[in-house]
Design an enzyme around this catalytic site. Structure first.
Site, short mmCIF file in Angstrom:
data_model
loop_
_atom_site.label_atom_id
_atom_site.label_comp_id
_atom_site.label_asym_id
_atom_site.label_seq_id
_atom_site.Cartn_x
_atom_site.Cartn_y
_atom_site.Cartn_z
N LYS A 14 31.68 44.46 38.14
CA LYS A 14 32.90 43.66 38.29
C LYS A 14 33.01 43.20 39.73
O LYS A 14 32.96 44.02 40.66
CB LYS A 14 34.13 44.48 37.89
CG LYS A 14 35.40 43.67 37.82
CD LYS A 14 36.48 44.42 37.07
CE LYS A 14 37.65 43.51 36.73
NZ LYS A 14 38.64 44.15 35.88
N ASP A 108 48.46 49.46 34.96
CA ASP A 108 48.20 48.19 34.29
C ASP A 108 47.66 48.45 32.88
O ASP A 108 46.65 47.88 32.47
CB ASP A 108 47.21 47.35 35.10
CG ASP A 108 47.19 45.89 34.65
OD1 ASP A 108 48.18 45.43 34.07
OD2 ASP A 108 46.16 45.22 34.88
#
Length: 205
Positions: A14, A108
């Site tokens: 990522k 999140d």
């Protein structure tokens, strides 16, 4: 996220583009949160193998999950059967509980951060990373790019910019479970601010 071969195994890389104007505090926060995420070990947490910085871009090397996100599953297949939803929620709760015991709050929790492997395994990704990448350490409702996908799952204290703790993750998981069963989240609106306001002021549907 890019799947790559590393030492014969497939991993996901990522890339996190912080930009040249990112503050030193946000860079320190990212390094701290990446290290904490790398120290988490649980069968329902996406493993983090390495992280670092190359040519101004931060990266995280993590376990590659061959499957779909929960958001993709709901979008393509519709609401889940109650037993299936309960099993997935229990797996996510186990991952969160393990992280909370080590002092890590996700901040999140949403269907996009819950991955369903082809073999049925449930994996939670991105512990602390979204928070670490924000400008202040709390979600800024004026930053549409960082909030648009997450305000739907805010806890009331998160929506008000207050300090979050493990209870915020549990609230967000409740919103995710609602969406798994109903096919849509409890609140919607024309902007992240409107949705966040509903989490604080509106009665639960």
């Amino acid at each position: 996220m890019l799947p790559l071969l590393a030492g014969g195994a497939t991993v996901a890389v990522k890339l996190l583009l912080m930009g040249r104007h990112a503050s030193e505090e946000s860079r320190k926060r990212f390094r701290r949160e990446a290290q904490r995420a790398a120290n988490l070990s649980h069968p329902n947490i996406v493993g983090v193998y390495d992280w670092g910085k190359e040519r101004g871009t931060y990266y995280i090397v993590m376990e590659y999950v061959d499957g779909r996100s929960l958001s993709e599953v709901i979008r393509s297949d519709g609401p889940l059967e109650p037993k299936q939803a309960a099993k997935m929620a229990a797996d996510v709760a186990g991952a969160l509980g393990s992280a909370h015991s080590k002092g890590v709050v996700h901040r999140d929790v949403k269907p996009g951060n819950i991955l369903i492997a082809k073999n049925g395994d449930v994996k939670v990704a991105d512990f602390g990373i979204a928070w670490a990448m924000s400008s202040t350490g709390e979600e800024d409702l004026t930053q549409a790019g960082s909030v648009m996908g997450t305000a739907t799952y805010f806890s009331p204290e998160q929506a008000q910019g207050k300090t979050v703790d493990p209870r915020s993750d549990i609230y967000s998981l409740g919103v995710v479970l609602y969406e798994m069963l109903a096919g849509a989240p409890p609140y919607s609106g024309e902007s992240p601010v409107v949705i966040a306001y509903k989490h604080v002021q509106e009665p639960l549907p």
